[in-house]
Design an enzyme around this catalytic site. Structure first.
Site, PDB file in Angstrom:
ATOM      1  CE  LYS A 190      -1.931   2.482   3.385  1.00  0.00           C
ATOM      2  NZ  LYS A 190      -1.765   3.745   2.529  1.00  0.00           N
ATOM      3  CD  GLU A 265      13.379   0.552   8.628  1.00  0.00           C
ATOM      4  OE1 GLU A 265      14.052   1.632   9.065  1.00  0.00           O
ATOM      5  OE2 GLU A 265      13.873  -0.529   8.510  1.00  0.00           O
ATOM      6  CB  CYS A 299      12.820   9.053   8.471  1.00  0.00           C
ATOM      7  SG  CYS A 299      13.570   7.865   6.929  1.00  0.00           S
ATOM      8  CD  GLU A 399       9.998  12.354  11.912  1.00  0.00           C
ATOM      9  OE1 GLU A 399       9.104  12.014  12.120  1.00  0.00           O
ATOM     10  OE2 GLU A 399      10.901  11.865  11.315  1.00  0.00           O
TER      11      GLU A 399
HETATM   12  P1  NAD Z   1       2.049   7.792   8.316  1.00  0.00           P
HETATM   13  O1  NAD Z   1       2.448   6.972   9.524  1.00  0.00           O
HETATM   14  O2  NAD Z   1       1.207   9.006   8.438  1.00  0.00           O
HETATM   15  O3  NAD Z   1       1.834   7.089   6.977  1.00  0.00           O
HETATM   16  C1  NAD Z   1       2.676   6.120   6.463  1.00  0.00           C
HETATM   17  C2  NAD Z   1       1.798   4.953   5.662  1.00  0.00           C
HETATM   18  O4  NAD Z   1       0.866   4.270   6.833  1.00  0.00           O
HETATM   19  C3  NAD Z   1       0.940   5.605   4.842  1.00  0.00           C
HETATM   20  O5  NAD Z   1       0.816   4.623   3.757  1.00  0.00           O
HETATM   21  C4  NAD Z   1      -0.577   5.848   5.625  1.00  0.00           C
HETATM   22  O6  NAD Z   1      -1.658   5.561   4.772  1.00  0.00           O
HETATM   23  C5  NAD Z   1      -0.321   4.319   6.313  1.00  0.00           C
HETATM   24  N1  NAD Z   1      -1.169   4.339   7.620  1.00  0.00           N
HETATM   25  C6  NAD Z   1      -1.573   5.230   8.269  1.00  0.00           C
HETATM   26  N2  NAD Z   1      -2.488   5.059   9.518  1.00  0.00           N
HETATM   27  C7  NAD Z   1      -2.579   3.717   9.187  1.00  0.00           C
HETATM   28  C8  NAD Z   1      -3.106   2.632  10.209  1.00  0.00           C
HETATM   29  N3  NAD Z   1      -3.730   3.149  11.283  1.00  0.00           N
HETATM   30  N4  NAD Z   1      -2.931   1.573  10.066  1.00  0.00           N
HETATM   31  C9  NAD Z   1      -2.055   0.954   8.762  1.00  0.00           C
HETATM   32  N5  NAD Z   1      -1.499   1.928   7.930  1.00  0.00           N
HETATM   33  C10 NAD Z   1      -1.650   3.204   8.460  1.00  0.00           C
HETATM   34  O7  NAD Z   1       3.484   8.599   7.863  1.00  0.00           O
HETATM   35  P2  NAD Z   1       3.838   9.788   6.897  1.00  0.00           P
HETATM   36  O8  NAD Z   1       3.221  10.937   7.326  1.00  0.00           O
HETATM   37  O9  NAD Z   1       3.235   9.176   5.522  1.00  0.00           O
HETATM   38  O10 NAD Z   1       5.307   9.750   6.690  1.00  0.00           O
HETATM   39  C11 NAD Z   1       6.130  10.383   7.473  1.00  0.00           C
HETATM   40  C12 NAD Z   1       6.559   9.749   8.486  1.00  0.00           C
HETATM   41  O11 NAD Z   1       7.276   8.465   8.031  1.00  0.00           O
HETATM   42  C13 NAD Z   1       7.456  10.372   9.328  1.00  0.00           C
HETATM   43  O12 NAD Z   1       7.641  10.115  10.498  1.00  0.00           O
HETATM   44  C14 NAD Z   1       9.000   9.971   8.946  1.00  0.00           C
HETATM   45  O13 NAD Z   1      10.101   9.893   9.741  1.00  0.00           O
HETATM   46  C15 NAD Z   1       8.709   8.441   8.724  1.00  0.00           C
HETATM   47  N6  NAD Z   1       9.769   7.750   7.752  1.00  0.00           N
HETATM   48  C16 NAD Z   1      10.562   7.021   8.339  1.00  0.00           C
HETATM   49  C17 NAD Z   1      11.439   6.426   7.457  1.00  0.00           C
HETATM   50  C18 NAD Z   1      12.619   5.094   8.181  1.00  0.00           C
HETATM   51  O14 NAD Z   1      12.924   4.551   7.225  1.00  0.00           O
HETATM   52  N7  NAD Z   1      12.691   5.098   9.163  1.00  0.00           N
HETATM   53  C19 NAD Z   1      11.598   6.437   6.073  1.00  0.00           C
HETATM   54  C20 NAD Z   1      10.670   7.599   5.739  1.00  0.00           C
HETATM   55  C21 NAD Z   1       9.688   7.958   6.443  1.00  0.00           C
END
Ligand code: NAD
Length: 505
Positions: A190, A265, A299, A399
């Site tokens: 997804k 991650e 991230c 963050e």
């Molecule tokens: P997010 O957690 O809002 O969403 C990430 C994904 O999870 C999306 O596809 C979203 O639709 C899905 N999602 C949201 N709620 C969910 C639920 N209840 N159950 C299952 N899936 C769900 O994050 P974002 O805003 O898309 O991305 C930014 C965040 O991602 C930042 O905190 C960043 O640090 C983190 N990030 C981490 C890494 C890493 O490798 N450590 C890399 C990139 C981004």
């Protein structure tokens, strides 16, 4: 089936010869069962690029069913044949570089030059690397009691669920799909609802190069519906998630039903430490890349610059001048160095941290607002922002995920380490020094999954990527990830063992 250009009359979308808007389930492009749509927005001007089919719980169920059916033959296919498909995909992606870069730029706001130089080549490299690894995942033979042979195989898990964020959609789908497929798993992936286009394009290329139906299924949907169903689905054996720490926590809870393997991650708050003996011009440029590349939406961004007090003024003079000179603009313009943030909501969130900083006595040294230029006012821009803050302030602990960096000073190595390790996160960390002993000592003691010395944000598919603490657990990439996507099976054979008699009558 490919839907022809949905870009309307927007000339920026004129190159959108075709864009896939449906779900990929069992090798077919289909609408969602409920017929819902999600608009994907161009963050440069707020226009709709395309309406994408919305996957909900029932669609995830169909995708899992297809993956489950595809798994037995996919996992039993010769590993080198799976590898060959990944290598063909890498070649096909390389040929499609211009179009993929274009899709990524209009969907995410990444400057086209970054997409061409980093996002697409790194994606190609990733599929190629794991294409090469597919037939090199060896088991082992364990020296056990005389007369017994014990061998350990690494077996794929089955159906894996993968959930991707919006910040590097093209690259992150490759980090997830390439190793999972190389190991022989079937995938339900997804992408983020905000940036689905390049994942759909990769799905098209996968079908073109001959991935069997059901091996990869793409469900474009929201997190609380499709994402939640992936997390709690009883037939999914493992979930790999990249996203925020809060969502990660929810996924762990939802996955408890069938005790899925979980790999997370999550967020970060990277310390980037500049010592008094650093090469200052290199540290200035490297620190700007660490925080401002991709509008700070990384991230692993170096979002906390820590300066030795003796070089702080010199560094900051150069660093603020550089930040102020970064060219904001249309992501499709090859001269642009910084595009808009990926969504309006996120732009507002990032800007709200300027007030948070001021409330706690922070001083804005640069930026702190959107650009004044009228040409950019319909985009979700934030100017490169530098804030002087105490290490305990919210802006130095939470963050922000934007072009927003905190700066502070330290007096010695011990204090630097204390400040660097003061957050709940532990993802990436960087340091700039010419002293090799200090560099290794710091690297040993930093609470982080990755440390960069005299560089920042280097990644490679051969090197494990991931964090400690609230930045998550498990690793992407490197050989480590092949363990994440396989499980050990220990097989015992009585070759010539004299087993002491038990229960003999
Ligand atoms: P997010 O957690 O809002 O969403 C990430 C994904 O999870 C999306 O596809 C979203 O639709 C899905 N999602 C949201 N709620 C969910 C639920 N209840 N159950 C299952 N899936 C769900 O994050 P974002 O805003 O898309 O991305 C930014 C965040 O991602 C930042 O905190 C960043 O640090 C983190 N990030 C981490 C890494 C890493 O490798 N450590 C890399 C990139 C981004």
């Amino acid at each position: 089936m490919t839907i022809q250009n949905q870009g309307g009359n927007n000339p920026r979308h004129a190159k959108l010869q075709s864009v896939q808007t449906k779900l990929l389930i069992n090798g077919e492009w289909v609408d969602g069962v409920d017929g819902g749509k999600i608009a994907t927005i161009d963050p440069y001007d707020g226009t709709v690029i395309a309406e994408i089919a919305e996957a909900r719980e029932a669609d995830v169920d169909l995708a899992v069913e297809a993956a489950k059916a595809a798994f037995p033959s996919w996992s039993k296919m010769a590993a080198h044949d799976r590898g060959r498909l990944l290598l063909k995909l890498a070649d096909r992606i390389e040929e499609d570089t211009e179009y993929l870069a274009y899709l990524e730029a209009i969907d995410t706001g990444h400057p086209i030059n970054d997409c061409l130089r980093l996002d697409v080549p790194r994606t190609v490299l990733c599929y190629r690397y794991f294409g090469g690894i597919a037939d090199k995942v060896e088991g082992s033979v364990i020296p056990v009691d005389a007369g017994f042979l014990n061998y350990v195989k690494r077996e794929p898990i089955g159906v894996v669920g993968q959930i991707v964020p919006w910040n590097f959609p093209l690259m992150f789908t490759s980090w997830k799909m390439a190793p999972a497929l190389a190991a022989g798993n079937a995938v339900v992936i997804k992408p983020s609802e905000i940036t689905p286009l390049t994942t759909l394009r990769i799905g098209e290329l996968m079908m073109e190069v001959g991935f069997p139906p059901g091996v990869v299924n793409i469900v474009t949907g929201y997190g609380h519906t499709a994402g939640q169903r992936i997390s709690d689905h009883p037939e999914i054996g493992k979930i790999s998630f990249t996203g925020s720490t809060d969502t990660g926590r929810r996924i762990v809870q939802a996955s408890a039903g069938n005790l899925k393997k979980v790999q997370l991650e999550l967020g970060g708050k990277g310390p980037n430490i500049v010592f008094e003996d650093a090469n200052i011009p290199a540290a200035v440029g490297g620190s700007a890349f660490a925080i401002f590349h991709n509008q700070g939406q990384a991230c692993i961004a170096g979002s906390r610059i820590m300066l030795h007090e003796s070089i702080a003024d010199n560094f900051l003079e150069k660093f603020t001048a550089l930040a102020g000179s970064i060219r904001l603009g249309d992501p499709l313009d090859p001269n642009t160095e910084m595009g808009p943030l990926t969504s309006e909501l996120h732009q507002k969130r990032v800007l709200s941290f300027v007030d948070v900083a001021k409330e706690q006595g922070g001083e804005v040294l640069c930026g702190g607002a959107g650009p004044e230029s009228e040409a950019l006012e319909s985009g979700y821009f934030v100017k490169p922002t530098i804030v002087r803050a105490k290490y305990t302030d919210r802006v130095a602990q939470e963050e922000v995920f934007g072009p927003f960096v905190t700066v502070l000073t330290f007096k010695d190595d011990e204090e630097a380490l204390k400040i660097a390790n003061s957050t709940d996160y532990g993802l990436g960390a960087g340091l700039w020094t010419r002293d090799i002993t200090r560099a290794h000592r710091m690297a040993d003691n930093l609470h982080a999954g990755m440390v960069w010395i005299n560089c920042y944000k280097r990644v490679h598919p051969g090197s494990p990527f991931g964090g400690v603490g609230q930045s998550g657990y498990g690793r992407e990439m490197g050989f480590d990830v092949m363990r994440e996507y396989t499980q050990a099976k220990s097989v015992w054979v009585n070759v010539d063992a004299q087993i002491p008699p038990f229960y003999q009558r």
